[in-house]
Design an enzyme around this catalytic site. Structure first.
Site, mmCIF file in Angstrom:
data_model
loop_
_atom_site.group_PDB
_atom_site.id
_atom_site.type_symbol
_atom_site.label_atom_id
_atom_site.label_comp_id
_atom_site.label_asym_id
_atom_site.label_seq_id
_atom_site.Cartn_x
_atom_site.Cartn_y
_atom_site.Cartn_z
ATOM 1 C CB SER A 156 -0.876 -0.029 1.259
ATOM 2 O OG SER A 156 -1.460 1.224 1.482
ATOM 3 C CE1 TYR A 162 -3.926 -2.192 5.306
ATOM 4 C CE2 TYR A 162 -4.224 0.117 4.753
ATOM 5 C CZ TYR A 162 -4.262 -1.208 4.385
ATOM 6 O OH TYR A 162 -4.626 -1.558 3.104
HETATM 7 P P1 NAD Z 1 -11.899 -5.885 1.038
HETATM 8 O O1 NAD Z 1 -12.228 -5.613 2.463
HETATM 9 O O2 NAD Z 1 -12.941 -5.637 -0.003
HETATM 10 O O3 NAD Z 1 -11.405 -7.406 0.885
HETATM 11 C C1 NAD Z 1 -10.628 -8.055 1.838
HETATM 12 C C2 NAD Z 1 -11.124 -9.494 1.927
HETATM 13 O O4 NAD Z 1 -10.268 -10.200 2.839
HETATM 14 C C3 NAD Z 1 -12.548 -9.612 2.459
HETATM 15 O O5 NAD Z 1 -13.341 -10.377 1.563
HETATM 16 C C4 NAD Z 1 -12.388 -10.341 3.791
HETATM 17 O O6 NAD Z 1 -13.463 -11.218 4.102
HETATM 18 C C5 NAD Z 1 -11.104 -11.098 3.575
HETATM 19 N N1 NAD Z 1 -10.466 -11.456 4.836
HETATM 20 C C6 NAD Z 1 -10.379 -10.695 5.965
HETATM 21 N N2 NAD Z 1 -9.764 -11.387 6.933
HETATM 22 C C7 NAD Z 1 -9.461 -12.608 6.409
HETATM 23 C C8 NAD Z 1 -8.833 -13.757 6.935
HETATM 24 N N3 NAD Z 1 -8.382 -13.798 8.188
HETATM 25 N N4 NAD Z 1 -8.694 -14.830 6.122
HETATM 26 C C9 NAD Z 1 -9.152 -14.808 4.862
HETATM 27 N N5 NAD Z 1 -9.771 -13.736 4.312
HETATM 28 C C10 NAD Z 1 -9.921 -12.655 5.079
HETATM 29 O O7 NAD Z 1 -10.567 -5.057 0.739
HETATM 30 P P2 NAD Z 1 -9.898 -4.595 -0.625
HETATM 31 O O8 NAD Z 1 -10.016 -3.130 -0.717
HETATM 32 O O9 NAD Z 1 -10.348 -5.433 -1.760
HETATM 33 O O10 NAD Z 1 -8.360 -4.883 -0.286
HETATM 34 C C11 NAD Z 1 -7.662 -6.025 -0.768
HETATM 35 C C12 NAD Z 1 -6.180 -5.841 -0.438
HETATM 36 O O11 NAD Z 1 -5.699 -4.629 -1.021
HETATM 37 C C13 NAD Z 1 -5.901 -5.716 1.058
HETATM 38 O O12 NAD Z 1 -4.662 -6.342 1.344
HETATM 39 C C14 NAD Z 1 -5.773 -4.239 1.270
HETATM 40 O O13 NAD Z 1 -5.025 -3.942 2.405
HETATM 41 C C15 NAD Z 1 -5.086 -3.836 -0.018
HETATM 42 N N6 NAD Z 1 -5.212 -2.426 -0.389
HETATM 43 C C16 NAD Z 1 -6.435 -1.847 -0.635
HETATM 44 C C17 NAD Z 1 -6.490 -0.509 -1.026
HETATM 45 C C18 NAD Z 1 -7.811 0.158 -1.308
HETATM 46 O O14 NAD Z 1 -7.813 1.352 -1.627
HETATM 47 N N7 NAD Z 1 -8.916 -0.523 -1.225
HETATM 48 C C19 NAD Z 1 -5.326 0.233 -1.143
HETATM 49 C C20 NAD Z 1 -4.095 -0.385 -0.889
HETATM 50 C C21 NAD Z 1 -4.045 -1.714 -0.528
#
Ligand code: NAD
Length: 282
Positions: free
Chosen positions: A165, A178
């Site tokens: 990130s 985070y």
């Molecule tokens: P999201 O919340 O839509 O998806 C995350 C998924 O992980 C969820 O479906 C959740 O049920 C699952 N999860 C949570 N705990 C878990 C566990 N213990 N075991 C298995 N699954 C589990 O989030 P997103 O926005 O799609 O993010 C996906 C990745 O991208 C993450 O690593 C997040 O940190 C990273 N990220 C997101 C952004 C953003 O702007 N959305 C930016 C940078 C990085």
């Protein structure tokens, strides 16, 4: 979905954690569309199965599994099922992750008087909340790698993609756990790249900038749908002046996973951020 890059993943088995979420369900769909057999893993089984069904309905090969990236036993059981259903893992996308309000301070700066106020300051963060976020992102990348990378040793064309990130480069205010956890994910990506370099496993990461999704919804939008002050600051600090469209992640993902295009690339973290990480603000 129109893919930004044509890549042939026919015959490959791709395991995607967090595939019930916004970003990784889309990655799973793109991998299936590129010909891979995709295992969608998520703590939320319904969500993983729903997206797997969407893939199979549009002609791809996919299966949804319940798996907890923080539980070795759950990953082991899931791995056995994936082996039986789809085969050995060629591609692992470590996508499960995110922040949590329990590890978030109310204010950006600590100021005189805050000790006596009702706001949740740095001093009020609970160890359990910090550990939850740190573990989900870091341990939640390490354990699935321990489980699934075993399949990849000494086989051609295997690789791992982690999700870091922006806050890994410079921490973002309010979210110390985070930020620290994603810095650890970037660091671990490089560590793994070196460690696995002799057995043919490439390891890279993407560092998405700002996309409006579930996990950051409450930080970016007020309950009435208007943008928060944080949204204004993010857009001012993003030279391209907008949030990313979630599909804009796919080009880098498909490129890094492609064993011909990225054959000599391992240990990199690609920012997908509209210039955020390059801009000093001046
Ligand atoms: P999201 O919340 O839509 O998806 C995350 C998924 O992980 C969820 O479906 C959740 O049920 C699952 N999860 C949570 N705990 C878990 C566990 N213990 N075991 C298995 N699954 C589990 O989030 P997103 O926005 O799609 O993010 C996906 C990745 O991208 C993450 O690593 C997040 O940190 C990273 N990220 C997101 C952004 C953003 O702007 N959305 C930016 C940078 C990085």
């Amino acid at each position: 979905m129109k893919l930004p890059i044509n890549t042939d993943l026919k015959g490959k088995v791709a395991v995607v954690t967090g595939a019930g979420g916004v970003i990784c369900s889309m990655i799973a769909k793109a991998l299936a569309q590129s010909g891979a057999k995709v295992a969608l893993l998520d703590l939320n089984e319904d969500s993983a199965k729903k997206y797997a069904e969407e893939i199979t309905c549009s002609g791809g090969i996919a299966k949804g599994y319940k798996a907890n990236v923080l539980d070795k036993e759950s990953l082991k059981k899931c791995h056995e099922l994936v082996l039986k259903d789809l085969g050995k893992c060629d591609i692992l996308v470590n996508g499960a992750g995110g922040n949590n309000p329990r590890a978030t301070t109310d204010k950006e700066y600590f100021e005189s008087g805050d000790l006596d106020s009702d706001t949740k300051s740095f001093f009020d963060l609970e160890q359990s909340g910090v550990e939850f976020v740190f573990n989900l992102n870091f341990i939640g990348t390490l354990l699935p790698t321990q489980e699934f990378a075993k399949d990849m040793v000494d086989r051609d064309g295997c690789n791992i993609l982690n999700i870091s990130s922006m806050n890994a480069y410079t921490p973002l205010t309010k979210i110390p756990a985070y930020s620290g956890a994603k810095a650890a994910v970037s660091n671990f990506t490089k560590w793994l790249a070196v460690h696995f370099s002799k057995v043919g496993i490439r390891v890279n990461a993407i560092a998405p900038g700002f996309f409006s999704t579930n996990q950051n919804k409450s930080l970016l939008w007020n309950e009435d749908g208007t943008p928060t002050a944080r949204t204004g600051k993010i857009l001012a600090a993003t030279p391209m002046g907008r949030f990313g469209e979630i599909e804009e992640i796919l080009g880098s993902v498909l490129f890094l996973l492609n064993n011909e295009a990225a054959s000599f690339i391992t240990g990199v973290v690609i920012p997908i951020d509209g210039g955020f990480s390059s801009y000093s603000g001046v």
